[in-house]
Design an enzyme around this catalytic site. Structure first.
Site, PDB file in Angstrom:
ATOM      1  N   ARG A   1      31.886  25.472  85.759  1.00  0.00           N
ATOM      2  CA  ARG A   1      32.060  25.700  84.221  1.00  0.00           C
ATOM      3  C   ARG A   1      30.995  26.032  83.533  1.00  0.00           C
ATOM      4  O   ARG A   1      30.838  26.946  82.532  1.00  0.00           O
ATOM      5  CB  ARG A   1      33.313  24.767  83.804  1.00  0.00           C
TER       6      ARG A   1
ATOM      7  N   LYS B   1      20.591  31.321  63.138  1.00  0.00           N
ATOM      8  CA  LYS B   1      22.067  31.382  63.172  1.00  0.00           C
ATOM      9  C   LYS B   1      22.411  31.228  64.740  1.00  0.00           C
ATOM     10  O   LYS B   1      23.076  32.646  65.282  1.00  0.00           O
ATOM     11  CB  LYS B   1      22.460  32.751  62.696  1.00  0.00           C
TER      12      LYS B   1
ATOM     13  N   LYS C   1      12.471  30.224  51.563  1.00  0.00           N
ATOM     14  CA  LYS C   1      13.371  31.177  51.274  1.00  0.00           C
ATOM     15  C   LYS C   1      14.019  30.955  49.851  1.00  0.00           C
ATOM     16  O   LYS C   1      13.177  30.566  49.041  1.00  0.00           O
ATOM     17  CB  LYS C   1      14.692  31.150  52.233  1.00  0.00           C
TER      18      LYS C   1
ATOM     19  N   GLU D   1      10.212  34.758  51.578  1.00  0.00           N
ATOM     20  CA  GLU D   1      11.164  35.943  51.285  1.00  0.00           C
ATOM     21  C   GLU D   1      10.785  36.389  49.793  1.00  0.00           C
ATOM     22  O   GLU D   1      10.644  35.563  48.948  1.00  0.00           O
ATOM     23  CB  GLU D   1      12.779  35.250  51.374  1.00  0.00           C
TER      24      GLU D   1
ATOM     25  N   ASP E   1      14.121  41.063  51.849  1.00  0.00           N
ATOM     26  CA  ASP E   1      15.349  40.665  52.065  1.00  0.00           C
ATOM     27  C   ASP E   1      16.312  41.432  51.256  1.00  0.00           C
ATOM     28  O   ASP E   1      16.190  41.433  50.088  1.00  0.00           O
ATOM     29  CB  ASP E   1      15.444  39.117  51.963  1.00  0.00           C
TER      30      ASP E   1
END
Length: 285
Positions: free
Chosen positions: A102, A137, A169, A202, A224
């Site tokens: 698995r 992410k 950011k 950013e 961005d």
């Protein structure tokens, strides 16, 4: 970027934790009906077209579970596969094959899906100078294999985590009191702590790009959520003063247009957070 040694440690941690989670005190299903020394053989069968990824990771898992297991590889990582292909054969104790089954499938299915999606982006950008980057992410606990899959698919890794690159950011900038102050404070921090980390900043507007360039010392500007027209303006404004990166909701429908704006790279969370596992199975021979 993360060192090879640290990356290897991350892989080992993923395997150890996954086996702990899945096997616990023992695979009672196999222990109950299969003799301890019974030998077996299984094949990895492809049931969906795509790019195979995770073969080398599967070998690590098999060796972790039982060092005596042997894998005969027929198709290597990064190779296009089609329905019906056999990627490898594994031979060893039947109990060991079942114990690893698995986890091996979960890893191969996830990594192959990411490599396939990444390869779609890479092919889409052929003929441009733009590279495809991943993001943070990722699925908690298995970032290393997801970023590995991006590379197998032809993309490149962004920073691995919070510790291997500076990335200022919008929230950093707002909490600090402005982009110029954030960059200045960062350069001071790096110097005081003898750290050699690249700085990415950013930018939310052309005015912020001008402030970043005036402050200097930046490796890349993250353009961005700009539209195409403003992205072209930004790229021309930045020139060769530092690298450029487009981000913000970039997908297969928009990636080519952003690449044609002249950016050095695009980053997309979709490479890792919006994929459906490739259909693969491990079948006894």
């Amino acid at each position: 970027m993360i060192s090879k040694e640290q990356f290897e440690k991350e892989l080992d941690l993923i395997i150890a934790n996954a086996i702990r989670e899945d096997v616990g005190e023992g695979d009672h299903s196999s222990l109950a009906c299969i003799p301890e020394n019974a030998m077996g053989k299984a094949k990895l069968l492809v049931k969906e077209d795509g790019i195979i990824a995770g073969v080398e990771m599967a070998k690590r898992i098999f060796k972790y579970v039982d060092a005596d297991m042997e894998v005969e590889t027929l198709i290597n990582d990064g190779t296009p596969v089609k329905y019906g292909d056999i990627v490898f054969y594994v031979t060893g104790r039947s109990q060991s094959i079942l114990k690893a089954e698995r986890l091996v499938l979960n890893v191969l299915q996830r990594m192959s899906a990411i490599a396939t999606k990444t390869n779609e982006f890479v092919k889409l950008l052929e003929g441009t100078k733009t590279k495809v980057l991943d993001t943070r992410k990722t699925t908690p606990g298995i970032r290393a294999i997801e970023k590995w899959a991006v590379v197998i698919g032809g993309g490149e890794n962004h920073r691995f985590a919070l510790y291997d690159m500076i990335m200022l950011k919008d929230n950093h900038i707002d909490f600090c009191g402005g982009v110029a102050k954030a960059i200045s404070q960062t350069k001071k921090y790096l110097k005081e702590n003898s750290l050699d980390l690249k700085i990415i900043v950013e930018a939310r507007s052309l005015e912020e790009i001008k402030e970043i360039l005036a402050e200097g010392g930046v490796y890349r500007i993250l353009i961005d959520n700009f539209n195409y027209e403003d992205t072209i303006t930004a790229v021309n404004l930045i020139g060769d003063q530092c690298q450029t990166e487009s981000s913000g909701g970039i997908n297969l429908e928009t990636a080519r247009k952003y690449a044609e704006c002249g950016v050095d790279c695009i980053s997309s969370g979709a490479l890792t957070h919006s994929v459906h596992n490739m259909d693969l199975s491990l079948k006894a021979v």
